[in-house]
Scaffold this motif. Sequence first.
Motif, mmCIF file in Angstrom:
data_model
loop_
_atom_site.group_PDB
_atom_site.id
_atom_site.type_symbol
_atom_site.label_atom_id
_atom_site.label_comp_id
_atom_site.label_asym_id
_atom_site.label_seq_id
_atom_site.Cartn_x
_atom_site.Cartn_y
_atom_site.Cartn_z
ATOM 1 N N ILE A 119 50.020 38.309 54.372
ATOM 2 C CA ILE A 119 50.429 36.984 54.627
ATOM 3 C C ILE A 119 50.182 36.667 55.963
ATOM 4 N N GLY A 120 49.714 35.399 56.403
ATOM 5 C CA GLY A 120 49.441 34.980 57.702
ATOM 6 C C GLY A 120 48.213 35.768 58.396
ATOM 7 N N ASN A 121 48.552 36.225 59.639
ATOM 8 C CA ASN A 121 47.837 37.072 60.189
ATOM 9 C C ASN A 121 47.427 38.424 59.721
ATOM 10 N N SER A 122 48.515 38.892 58.866
ATOM 11 C CA SER A 122 48.016 40.279 58.193
ATOM 12 C C SER A 122 47.206 39.849 56.777
ATOM 13 N N GLY A 123 47.129 38.381 56.256
ATOM 14 C CA GLY A 123 46.065 38.084 55.501
ATOM 15 C C GLY A 123 44.705 38.289 55.909
ATOM 16 N N PHE A 124 44.468 37.880 57.156
ATOM 17 C CA PHE A 124 43.161 37.932 57.674
ATOM 18 C C PHE A 124 42.507 39.589 57.982
ATOM 19 N N ILE A 125 43.620 40.378 58.240
ATOM 20 C CA ILE A 125 43.209 41.947 58.408
ATOM 21 C C ILE A 125 42.998 42.363 56.783
ATOM 22 N N ALA A 126 43.669 41.829 55.828
ATOM 23 C CA ALA A 126 43.579 42.190 54.356
ATOM 24 C C ALA A 126 42.152 42.154 53.851
ATOM 25 N N ASN A 213 56.177 38.141 70.879
ATOM 26 C CA ASN A 213 56.206 36.680 70.287
ATOM 27 C C ASN A 213 55.792 35.879 71.568
ATOM 28 N N PHE A 214 55.049 34.987 71.488
ATOM 29 C CA PHE A 214 54.465 33.902 72.492
ATOM 30 C C PHE A 214 54.871 32.710 72.255
ATOM 31 N N LEU A 215 55.444 32.177 73.585
ATOM 32 C CA LEU A 215 55.969 30.765 73.579
ATOM 33 C C LEU A 215 55.090 29.906 73.772
ATOM 34 N N ASP A 216 54.794 28.868 72.754
ATOM 35 C CA ASP A 216 53.630 28.167 72.837
ATOM 36 C C ASP A 216 54.146 26.979 73.459
ATOM 37 N N ASN A 217 53.226 25.821 73.246
ATOM 38 C CA ASN A 217 53.504 24.547 73.966
ATOM 39 C C ASN A 217 54.588 23.713 73.760
ATOM 40 N N ALA A 218 55.025 24.024 72.223
ATOM 41 C CA ALA A 218 56.284 23.352 71.680
ATOM 42 C C ALA A 218 57.423 24.111 71.961
ATOM 43 N N LEU A 219 57.293 25.219 72.945
ATOM 44 C CA LEU A 219 58.466 26.021 72.691
ATOM 45 C C LEU A 219 58.926 26.897 71.462
ATOM 46 N N GLU A 220 57.961 26.944 70.779
ATOM 47 C CA GLU A 220 58.177 28.023 69.512
ATOM 48 C C GLU A 220 57.793 29.060 69.455
ATOM 49 N N TYR A 221 58.281 30.232 69.208
ATOM 50 C CA TYR A 221 57.676 31.315 69.311
ATOM 51 C C TYR A 221 56.832 31.913 68.082
ATOM 52 N N ARG A 222 55.947 32.566 68.517
ATOM 53 C CA ARG A 222 54.575 32.853 67.646
ATOM 54 C C ARG A 222 54.503 34.230 67.615
ATOM 55 N N ASP A 223 54.418 34.926 66.562
ATOM 56 C CA ASP A 223 54.096 36.320 66.551
ATOM 57 C C ASP A 223 52.872 36.723 66.743
ATOM 58 N N VAL A 224 52.830 37.363 67.984
ATOM 59 C CA VAL A 224 51.386 37.665 68.062
ATOM 60 C C VAL A 224 51.193 39.216 68.483
ATOM 61 N N THR A 225 51.849 39.998 67.655
ATOM 62 C CA THR A 225 51.993 41.447 67.734
ATOM 63 C C THR A 225 50.405 41.825 67.402
ATOM 64 N N SER A 226 50.015 42.843 68.260
ATOM 65 C CA SER A 226 48.672 43.382 67.952
ATOM 66 C C SER A 226 48.352 43.756 66.460
ATOM 67 N N GLN A 227 47.355 43.393 65.836
ATOM 68 C CA GLN A 227 47.011 44.166 64.606
ATOM 69 C C GLN A 227 45.904 45.155 64.874
ATOM 70 N N VAL A 228 45.599 45.631 66.125
ATOM 71 C CA VAL A 228 44.778 46.679 66.328
ATOM 72 C C VAL A 228 45.046 48.119 65.536
ATOM 73 N N PRO A 229 46.448 48.467 65.452
ATOM 74 C CA PRO A 229 46.604 49.781 64.699
ATOM 75 C C PRO A 229 46.512 49.615 63.450
ATOM 76 N N THR A 230 46.446 48.444 62.757
ATOM 77 C CA THR A 230 46.528 48.093 61.240
ATOM 78 C C THR A 230 45.034 48.538 61.201
ATOM 79 N N VAL A 231 44.115 47.850 61.905
ATOM 80 C CA VAL A 231 42.899 48.029 61.800
ATOM 81 C C VAL A 231 42.135 49.386 62.017
ATOM 82 N N TYR A 232 42.877 50.082 62.873
ATOM 83 C CA TYR A 232 42.594 51.491 63.205
ATOM 84 C C TYR A 232 42.864 52.258 61.691
ATOM 85 N N ILE A 233 43.969 52.196 61.199
ATOM 86 C CA ILE A 233 44.760 52.652 59.987
ATOM 87 C C ILE A 233 43.734 52.614 58.912
ATOM 88 N N ILE A 234 43.463 51.393 58.605
ATOM 89 C CA ILE A 234 42.504 50.829 57.479
ATOM 90 C C ILE A 234 41.195 51.625 57.605
#
Length: 246
Positions: A119-126, A213-234
Motif C-alpha cells: 500500500i502507498g509507496n510499497s504498492g509501487f514497489i510491489a 520522515n520528511f516535514l512537508d510545506n504543510a508541516l505534516e510528516y511524510r514517510d520517506v524511508t528508503s525502498q532500496v533494501p526492498t528492491v534489493y531483496i526482491i
Amino acid sequence: MFSAENIANLNELELDLYKYVIENMNKVMYMRIRELAQETHVSTTTILRFCRNMGCEGFSDFKVKLKMHAKENNSKILDNSINAIEEFMERSLNGDLDESILKAAQLIADYNNVIFIGIGNSGFIAGYGARYMSSLGKFAMHIDDPYFPLIGEMVSNSVTIALSVSGETDSSLRLVNLLKSKGSKIISITNRKSSTLSKLSDINISYYISTENFLDNALEYRDVTSQVPTVYIIEALAREVNRLLL
C-alpha cells in the motif's frame, strides 16, 4: 535553536507561543510580529521576550533562524538515507540476508503463482516486484487495492510477498489475513521482525534501516524511508527462484 534548556525557561504564555510556532512553522516564517501577537493572543513584548529566550536578538532574527532550522532539519532527515543504505548494503555483503532469501525462494519455487501486495509507496514497489519476477520466468501479479477480489486457484496455489516498512499498515494486514485464510503462503519484507505483519508470515525478511520522515510545506510528516533494501531483496529473491527453476 529550540534546545531543552531554552524551552525549560519559558513561562506559561511563552510555552503556548512555542507550541503555536512549532505547529505553524511555515506560516510564522512570513508573519509580522503584530500578526503573530494577534494570532496567539499575546503581546508583542511577550513575543520579543520569547525570541530572546530562544537566543535571538529580535523577531526578525528569530524568523531567519526559524527558516534555517526548518531547512537544516529537513536536510538532515534526507541525508540520513545515504548512511542507512550503506549500513544495509554492508550487512547484505556479509551474508546476513542470504539464509532468509534462500528459504523464501524455495517456497516461491514450490507454488505456481506469486502475489505481491503493498500500500502507498510499497504498492509501487510491489508492481515493480511482480514485473521483475515475471521477467525471470515466474508468473507474478501485484495488488495495491485492499478490496481486490481474491478468487480461485490463483490464491490457493500461491505465495504472497507482502511489502511494508512498518509492518503495521491496516490495509496490508487485512489483505494478508484474507490471503492466508484462502491458503496462500506469506512472505513479508519489512523493516522490523517484531511487527504484526512479520508475525503473521510464514517467512519474514527484515532489513533494519532507520525510518525517515520528511516535514512537508504543510508541516505534516511524510514517510520517506528508503525502498532500496526492498528492491534489493526482491531482485535477489527473483534471481534465486530463477536459478532453482532452471
